[in-house]
Design an enzyme around this catalytic site. Structure first.
Site, PDB file in Angstrom:
ATOM      1  N   CYS A 133      49.481  28.643  32.634  1.00 50.74           N
ATOM      2  CA  CYS A 133      49.004  28.048  33.886  1.00 50.74           C
ATOM      3  C   CYS A 133      47.637  27.387  33.769  1.00 50.74           C
ATOM      4  O   CYS A 133      47.261  26.592  34.627  1.00 50.74           O
ATOM      5  CB  CYS A 133      48.962  29.117  34.978  1.00 50.74           C
ATOM      6  SG  CYS A 133      50.589  29.753  35.446  1.00 50.74           S
ATOM      7  N   HIS A 175      39.645  33.278  25.241  1.00 51.10           N
ATOM      8  CA  HIS A 175      41.003  33.591  24.778  1.00 51.10           C
ATOM      9  C   HIS A 175      41.049  35.011  24.220  1.00 51.10           C
ATOM     10  O   HIS A 175      40.300  35.351  23.309  1.00 51.10           O
ATOM     11  CB  HIS A 175      41.413  32.583  23.700  1.00 51.10           C
ATOM     12  CG  HIS A 175      42.899  32.439  23.546  1.00 51.10           C
ATOM     13  ND1 HIS A 175      43.723  33.514  23.297  1.00 51.10           N
ATOM     14  CD2 HIS A 175      43.707  31.357  23.602  1.00 51.10           C
ATOM     15  CE1 HIS A 175      44.976  33.090  23.206  1.00 51.10           C
ATOM     16  NE2 HIS A 175      44.992  31.779  23.398  1.00 51.10           N
ATOM     17  N   HIS A 188      32.035  24.680  46.090  1.00 47.23           N
ATOM     18  CA  HIS A 188      33.474  24.791  46.323  1.00 47.23           C
ATOM     19  C   HIS A 188      34.142  25.568  45.181  1.00 47.23           C
ATOM     20  O   HIS A 188      33.718  25.468  44.028  1.00 47.23           O
ATOM     21  CB  HIS A 188      34.108  23.411  46.449  1.00 47.23           C
ATOM     22  CG  HIS A 188      33.433  22.527  47.443  1.00 47.23           C
ATOM     23  ND1 HIS A 188      33.606  22.662  48.807  1.00 47.23           N
ATOM     24  CD2 HIS A 188      32.554  21.505  47.281  1.00 47.23           C
ATOM     25  CE1 HIS A 188      32.891  21.759  49.437  1.00 47.23           C
ATOM     26  NE2 HIS A 188      32.231  21.038  48.540  1.00 47.23           N
ATOM     27  N   HIS A 244      43.183  28.762  40.975  1.00 44.83           N
ATOM     28  CA  HIS A 244      44.596  28.546  40.658  1.00 44.83           C
ATOM     29  C   HIS A 244      45.476  29.269  41.670  1.00 44.83           C
ATOM     30  O   HIS A 244      45.353  30.482  41.851  1.00 44.83           O
ATOM     31  CB  HIS A 244      44.902  29.061  39.249  1.00 44.83           C
ATOM     32  CG  HIS A 244      46.363  29.128  38.939  1.00 44.83           C
ATOM     33  ND1 HIS A 244      47.178  28.018  38.976  1.00 44.83           N
ATOM     34  CD2 HIS A 244      47.167  30.167  38.606  1.00 44.83           C
ATOM     35  CE1 HIS A 244      48.410  28.365  38.669  1.00 44.83           C
ATOM     36  NE2 HIS A 244      48.431  29.664  38.448  1.00 44.83           N
ATOM     37  N   HIS A 286      50.967  27.746  49.777  1.00 42.98           N
ATOM     38  CA  HIS A 286      51.919  27.705  50.882  1.00 42.98           C
ATOM     39  C   HIS A 286      52.744  26.426  50.872  1.00 42.98           C
ATOM     40  O   HIS A 286      53.972  26.468  51.042  1.00 42.98           O
ATOM     41  CB  HIS A 286      51.163  27.823  52.211  1.00 42.98           C
ATOM     42  CG  HIS A 286      52.055  27.918  53.410  1.00 42.98           C
ATOM     43  ND1 HIS A 286      52.448  26.812  54.141  1.00 42.98           N
ATOM     44  CD2 HIS A 286      52.639  28.985  54.013  1.00 42.98           C
ATOM     45  CE1 HIS A 286      53.236  27.193  55.125  1.00 42.98           C
ATOM     46  NE2 HIS A 286      53.367  28.506  55.080  1.00 42.98           N
ATOM     47  N   ASN A 321      53.399  27.927  43.334  1.00 40.90           N
ATOM     48  CA  ASN A 321      52.708  28.005  42.046  1.00 40.90           C
ATOM     49  C   ASN A 321      53.346  26.977  41.118  1.00 40.90           C
ATOM     50  O   ASN A 321      54.431  27.193  40.593  1.00 40.90           O
ATOM     51  CB  ASN A 321      52.836  29.411  41.469  1.00 40.90           C
ATOM     52  CG  ASN A 321      52.138  29.556  40.124  1.00 40.90           C
ATOM     53  OD1 ASN A 321      51.658  28.582  39.545  1.00 40.90           O
ATOM     54  ND2 ASN A 321      52.085  30.778  39.613  1.00 40.90           N
TER      55      ASN A 321
END
Length: 466
Positions: A175, A254, A342, A346, A375, A379
């Site tokens: 993602c 990572h 801001h 994700h 919404h 995803n």
């Protein structure tokens, strides 16, 4: 005259040193800038909108098509969908909507990729006036689908790009892949001057639908939806006035060397041979570790000195009290709002948004863009961040000079975060054009709650469908 010549001989090396430093520390740094000129998110065409819409009713039909499930699994799936925070207008892959989730073909996979990738690239080229022949760098990231030739080659063939394009095809990055791709472009910009780069981020959902019954693998069916984004980036300072964002910082973390983190989010087969995406209970712990380590590097770069000093003093006092009085006071947090305005989180799921919001001390206004993107579009994996950014822009929240913290988590396990600076006031309603006036809705309660309230009846626990 002799004095002048001698002075010149001494000054020449000094002039050379000054020129060298200016060239390497100033001019070269200018060429390493990474500006975003535009981005485009995927939205189904008007002709396909109805057939691709994966609302609660459609989700229910898909759930009940899986004859491998018992009542307990049905209830788990339905309850997950109800509580996911996903609305009624998200998009599903064509083969899933047509009832062919168990027999997806290569043609189905390519159709899905072509539909998303070519749609967002067509819109990007049309919007910016940039020709495909002007592109110098191309990065395409799709984690769960790798074809031959690559998707990058497929894009180059479609748009007849130049033969000297620096092309990269990323897979398996999860993602957070879009920020990996942006970081790759930024690194390339350090070597190649005055270039245009395109990043394409999406995911292959159709061929990767899980048809088994393990709860840890069913989750992905509930959360993921079709979507994606394309971005146009440059390090050409002559195009600065056209830019909307400037990349300030990028930090990648990572944890792939850690066995627990590596296996917490992985493609696998269940005992019956059904392939899917397994999400283990260790996911939360691994995500927290990766996120914490990432912020330890990123925070000193973005926060003002006064906030760093305040946090150091408060932390010292907290550690002292904890040692001497065994106090149970909450660990002090830095105030990220002193460095960024801001937060682009994700939209991986309601639990992800809630967890990050609590960790960072964010309010509902800060979390609204991520909740609304989840919404409306679900995803969409690597493309999700840009739907969140689009919401902020459509709501006219982004003003010149504002800074945006983008937060992404992905399989591996990895955390990739970056900070953008807004170059000009942003007010484009973009992919949200037809619905932004309806957001945020008064309620995001899923209609599933009333229609299928029987899923919560405990006396049905012993029943199984055959």
């Amino acid at each position: 005259m002799k004095f002048f010549m001698e002075s010149l001989l001494y000054l020449l090396p000094l002039f050379y040193i000054i020129f060298y430093l200016c060239n390497n520390l100033v001019f070269q740094k200018r060429n390493q800038c990474c500006y975003m000129l535009a981005y485009e998110c995927y939205k189904a065409s008007d002709d396909e909108e109805a057939s691709r819409r994966l609302d609660s009713q459609s989700c229910t039909k898909i759930v009940f098509r899986n004859k491998n499930l018992g009542l307990e699994e049905y209830r788990f799936l339905l309850q997950t969908i109800v509580n996911s925070g996903i609305g009624e207008e998200t998009y599903g892959p064509k083969n899933i909507m047509e009832g062919r989730e168990g027999s997806a073909s290569l043609t189905d996979a390519l159709w899905e990729m072509d539909d998303i990738i070519f749609t967002i690239l067509d819109r990007l080229f049309s919007r910016t006036g940039i020709s495909p022949s002007e592109i110098d760098i191309l990065v395409v990231n799709v984690s769960l689908f790798s074809t031959f030739p690559s998707l990058t080659s497929r894009v180059m063939n479609r748009y007849k790009m130049r033969e000297d394009v620096k092309a990269f095809n990323l897979s398996g990055m999860g993602c957070s892949a879009s920020l990996v791709a942006v970081d790759l472009v930024q690194q390339l910009f350090k070597t190649y001057k005055n270039k245009l780069a395109i990043v394409v981020s999406t995911e292959s959902m159709g061929p990767n639908w899980y048809c088994g019954k393990e709860k840890s693998m069913i989750l992905s069916n509930c959360l993921f939806r079709s979507g994606g984004c394309s971005m146009l980036l440059t390090n050409n300072n002559s195009l600065k006035n056209r830019a909307i964002l400037k990349l300030k910082y990028s930090v990648r973390t990572h944890f792939g060397s850690n066995d627990e983190a590596y296996g917490c989010c992985i493609q696998d087969e269940d005992v019956d041979g059904y392939r899917g995406f397994r999400l283990s209970k260790k996911l939360t712990k691994s995500a927290a570790q990766a996120f914490t380590n990432n912020l330890q590097v990123l925070v000193p770069k973005i926060l003002p000195l006064r906030e760093l000093l305040r946090h150091a003093i408060v932390s010292y006092y907290w550690n002292y009290r904890k040692t001497t009085t065994k106090s149970h006071m909450t660990s002090p947090m830095v105030n990220l709002k002193t460095g960024v305005e801001h937060f682009c989180i994700h939209p991986g799921g309601r639990a992800v948004i809630d967890g990050l919001g609590k960790t960072l001390g964010l309010n509902e206004n800060d979390l609204e863009p991520a909740r609304m993107a989840l919404h409306r579009f679900g995803n969409t994996s690597a493309g999700g961040l840009w739907y969140v950014l689009g919401y902020m822009e459509a709501k006219k929240r982004l003003k010149k000079g504002d800074r945006i913290l983008m937060i992404s988590l992905g399989a591996g396990f990895k955390c990739n975060n970056c900070v953008w600076e807004v170059i000009n006031d942003l007010e484009d309603v973009n992919v949200w054009k037809d619905c932004i006036h309806r957001y945020p809705p008064k309620s995001i309660i899923n209609p599933f709650v009333e229609r299928y309230s029987w899923i919560n009846d405990e006396y049905l626990s012993f029943v199984r469908f055959h």
